[in-house]
Design a protein around this motif. Structure first.
Motif, PDB file in Angstrom:
ATOM      1  N   LEU A 124      57.749 -11.426  -5.177  1.00 18.89           N
ATOM      2  CA  LEU A 124      57.113 -12.589  -4.504  1.00 18.89           C
ATOM      3  C   LEU A 124      57.865 -12.665  -2.909  1.00 18.89           C
ATOM      4  CD1 LEU A 124      56.998 -15.373  -7.341  1.00 18.89           C
ATOM      5  CD2 LEU A 124      55.144 -14.171  -6.036  1.00 18.89           C
ATOM      6  N   GLN A 129      57.399 -20.926  -9.370  1.00 15.54           N
ATOM      7  CA  GLN A 129      57.503 -19.352  -9.446  1.00 15.54           C
ATOM      8  C   GLN A 129      56.435 -18.613 -10.480  1.00 15.54           C
ATOM      9  OE1 GLN A 129      60.485 -17.063  -8.194  1.00 15.54           O
ATOM     10  NE2 GLN A 129      60.359 -15.441  -9.683  1.00 15.54           N
ATOM     11  N   ASP A 130      56.363 -19.560 -11.627  1.00 17.18           N
ATOM     12  CA  ASP A 130      55.474 -19.319 -12.543  1.00 17.18           C
ATOM     13  C   ASP A 130      54.005 -19.150 -12.322  1.00 17.18           C
ATOM     14  OD1 ASP A 130      57.207 -18.352 -14.492  1.00 17.18           O
ATOM     15  OD2 ASP A 130      57.442 -20.590 -15.205  1.00 17.18           O
ATOM     16  N   SER A 141      53.089 -16.362 -17.858  1.00 19.28           N
ATOM     17  CA  SER A 141      53.433 -17.180 -16.546  1.00 19.28           C
ATOM     18  C   SER A 141      52.446 -18.440 -16.754  1.00 19.28           C
ATOM     19  CB  SER A 141      53.262 -16.470 -15.281  1.00 19.28           C
ATOM     20  OG  SER A 141      53.986 -15.443 -15.128  1.00 19.28           O
ATOM     21  N   THR A 156      53.246 -16.364  -9.649  1.00 18.03           N
ATOM     22  CA  THR A 156      53.275 -15.123 -10.454  1.00 18.03           C
ATOM     23  C   THR A 156      51.777 -15.084 -11.156  1.00 18.03           C
ATOM     24  OG1 THR A 156      55.422 -15.174 -10.758  1.00 18.03           O
ATOM     25  CG2 THR A 156      54.101 -13.776 -12.158  1.00 18.03           C
ATOM     26  N   ASP A 171      59.904 -10.164 -10.769  1.00 14.22           N
ATOM     27  CA  ASP A 171      58.958 -10.734 -10.119  1.00 14.22           C
ATOM     28  C   ASP A 171      59.425 -11.633  -9.013  1.00 14.22           C
ATOM     29  OD1 ASP A 171      56.643 -10.493 -11.249  1.00 14.22           O
ATOM     30  OD2 ASP A 171      57.202 -12.074 -12.906  1.00 14.22           O
TER      31      ASP A 171
END
Ligand SMILES: Nc1ncnc2c1ncn2[C@@H]1O[C@H](COP(=O)(O)OP(=O)(O)OP(=O)(O)O)[C@@H](O)[C@H]1O
Length: 661
Positions: A212, A130-131, A333, A134, A208
């Motif tokens: 996404l 996820q980081d 991120s 992002t 976020d």
């Protein structure tokens, strides 16, 4: 951390990152920003001087000393204006250069880290992914990137230099108290605007995951693979409605936050600022109206212009605010991504992950590794995926002889693919070791070990490059060896199919690419097999094929094993397959169940033993006879389930399907 503390930490981080742009670029950006701070102030001063000198110039006429002095003031004011017009686009260009340089460095370090992990565990970790997504989204879209945050912070020099200049004008030409009051009022308004933006950015950043998800749904609607199912199953209405709801899940909190953050504070801050400004201008007017006052026309015009110009500085700065409020989010991120990699590396006991801002991975390189000569040994290997409790292997003890063909079978989820991942060091065992000729592979250089491996995974990659390159990627250093590429393409029976393409084997494999073409599932599988053969021709000696015949037709499957064993003569082959017609010809067959080896031996030995393998083999053979219908009944499927579930049963719904292939 307090708001002020957070704000200062944010600014400090941006400054540290800015340092990576290099002194010349930073100096040029700062200089241009200072210039853009000073020039409007000079213009304000000289515009007022011009206004003040007009009465005398009109009175004395053209050519008089007063006229010349008016012209001189006008020339200075005009020069300041023109210089400002030149400096502004220059600042944009230099700022963009600085932002792009910084973003380029950040992207480089992220890509290096993402591609440089020894294993793939970190890239399957939800938080890390996820980081990464992002960070990638902000860096790719280049809307509010870390580099823009740096350029935006430097652009503040221009704004605050202007504010200081206007305050000095008010102080010197009128009153230092009024100057202080004006600066405080503008500062207060700025605090309201910028503070609100920080809070708003916080809310956006908190959404976020929803953003996404929306990105995914947007991509799904135009994805060609999904397009087929969306149409055939009539998913369009559902998808549209679901996407709309997801979009509102993202938008509604933003609307609410915007009202809460901006409406009342904005009115409050605006009220105070207007009050102070009115007080300054009111007192100025009062003093100027006094006949004995020393406030000249020039000074009056200068102060009024300075106050009004300063007032504008309390507003939103489009070249800076959004960038500094959101731009560093991507960088946060990035830092979390690096921390996640480090955590994963520590958890796996693997080599240190690369650090953000560095170019090299940490840790000492291990010694290179000779090709395996004796055996590959899974020595009491226990393994569970990171974050999972379930053991995929529980003290697995398995020896794969070098130079022979070993087939691995087992129900869905038995751990066959995981076995390959451990062999290729894409994951590390939780305990135990994978040994090659008795040596733990973790003691060797991972790159050196992988040069001995040619692995074709079940979900092998389909690169959108030429067919020839797709094959040559098996040993990319030998990409120029066109003769070998052709030989392996012919060996897997793809020669005629590729020759029929517009540019033969040089045709790009991707229908959406200009001049590109796509292949059928079976043809792609042959490409993958050719890739493995190409690797074998160029030094690999262990070839692992995970479901190599799944997409091949019956005729091709029958020929596959015969051809492949002769082509891979002398190599160590690990074959994972649910197709027993492929498996039976292996030198050694291993049945995996419940994280351990349930049975092993040659086809004949296992059939004689009449255990799980034998029952499953017979069941599958029956499918190809006229009795197929009988074998297809529930009893047959149960038989298959029981056959491979030799332990205490996993209840896997897919087992009967797989066993029945
Ligand atoms: N990346 C992952 N993270 C967590 N669990 C995983 C991951 N990959 C696989 N698993 C789990 O590990 C177990 C073994 O999976 P593996 O893919 O090795 O099975 P397999 O024998 O190759 O199955 P199949 O015959 O369906 O290909 C399964 O329970 C699966 O759900």
């Amino acid at each position: 951390m307090s708001t002020l503390g957070r704000m200062l930490a944010e600014r400090r981080d941006i400054l540290k990152l800015t340092g990576r742009a290099g002194v010349p670029l930073i100096a040029a950006t700062v200089l241009l920003n200072l210039l853009l701070g000073v020039l409007p102030v000079v213009f304000t001063v000289y515009a007022a001087v011009v206004v003040g000198r007009v009465p005398a110039a009109v009175r004395d006429g053209i050519g008089s000393a007063a006229w010349d002095s008016l012209l001189r003031a006008f020339a200075v004011g005009a020069a300041a204006f023109v210089a400002q017009q030149i400096a502004a686009p220059l600042r944009e260009s230099v700022g963009e250069l600085l932002a792009r340089r910084i973003d380029g460095l950040v992207i480089d370090s992220v890509m290096r880290a993402a591609m440089g992990t020894t294993g793939i565990g970190p890239l399957e970790d939800t938080a890390v992914v996820q980081d990464l997504r992002t960070a990638a989204r902000e860096l790719e879209n280049w809307v509010q990137s870390p580099g823009q945050a740096c350029a935006g912070q430097l652009a503040l020099h221009a704004r605050y230099t202007q504010l200081a200049g206007y305050a000095v004008i008010v102080g010197a030409a009128f009153s230092w108290w009024a100057a202080a009051g004006l600066a405080a009022a503008v500062g207060l308004f700025r605090y309201g605007m910028r503070g609100g933006l920080r809070k708003y950015a916080g809310v956006r950043i908190g959404l976020d995951a929803v953003e996404l998800k929306n990105d995914y749904l947007r991509a799904l609607t135009i994805d060609s693979a999904a397009a087929k199912e969306i149409r055939v199953f009539g998913l369009l209405e559902w998808l549209r409605d679901y996407w709309r709801r997801c979009y509102l899940d993202w938008l509604a909190p933003l609307w609410t936050a915007r009202r809460r953050i901006y409406l009342w504070p904005f009115l409050w801050f605006t009220g105070w600022t207007l009050l102070v400004t009115a007080a300054v201008l009111g007192v100025l007017g009062h003093v100027a109206a006094d006949p004995g006052s020393d406030v000249t026309l020039t000074r009056f015009a200068m102060v009024v212009t300075a106050v009004l110009s300063a007032l504008r500085l309390g507003d939103f700065y489009p070249e800076s605010d959004l960038q500094t409020a959101v731009g560093m989010h991507a960088y946060d991120s990035v830092r979390r991504f690096f921390a996640g990699l480090e955590r994963a590396a520590a958890a796996n006991g693997g080599p240190a992950a690369p650090k953000e801002g560095t170019s090299e991975a940490g840790g000492e390189p291990a010694a290179p590794m000779p090709a395996p000569r004796g055996s590959l040994h899974f020595d009491q290997v226990t393994f569970s995926y990171p974050g999972e409790d379930r053991l995929v292997f529980d003290r697995l003890d398995l020896t794969i002889p070098v130079g022979r063909c070993t087939a691995v079978v087992g129900v869905n989820g038995a751990g066959k693919t995981t076995l390959v991942k451990l062999l290729a060091r894409l994951y590390e065992p939780t305990s135990g070791a994978v040994r090659v000729d008795g040596v733990d592979i973790r003691e060797r250089d991972v790159e050196a070990w992988r040069t001995h491996l040619a692995v074709i995974f079940q979900d092998f990659a389909r690169y959108e490059v030429s067919a020839a390159d797709n094959v040559a990627f098996g040993a990319v250093a030998h990409r120029a060896d066109a003769e070998s590429v052709r030989a392996v393409i012919d060996a897997v029976g793809l020669g005629a199919a590729l020759d029929a393409l517009p540019h033969g084997a040089d045709t790009l494999l991707g229908r959406q690419l200009p001049g590109g073409a796509d292949l059928s599932g079976g043809q792609w599988q042959r490409i993958a097999l050719a890739r493995a053969l190409f690797a074998l021709r160029h030094g690999s000696s262990v070839v692992v094929l995970d479901e190599p015949t799944a997409s091949l037709d019956v005729r091709a499957e029958a020929g596959f094993f015969r051809d492949f064993t002769s082509l891979a003569e002398g190599a160590t082959t690990v074959l994972i397959s649910h197709r027993f017609s492929t498996v039976r010809q292996a030198d050694l067959i291993v049945v995996l169940d419940q994280g351990r080896v349930a049975e092993q031996g040659s086809h004949e030995e296992l059939m004689a033993r009449d255990g799980a393998y034998a029952r499953l083999f017979r069941l599958q053979a029956e499918r190809f006879t006229d009795d197929a219908d009988d074998a297809d009944d529930a009893g047959g499927a149960d038989d298959a389930d029981d056959a491979l579930r030799t332990g205490n049963g996993t209840g896997n719904d897919d087992e009967s399907v797989e066993a029945g292939r």
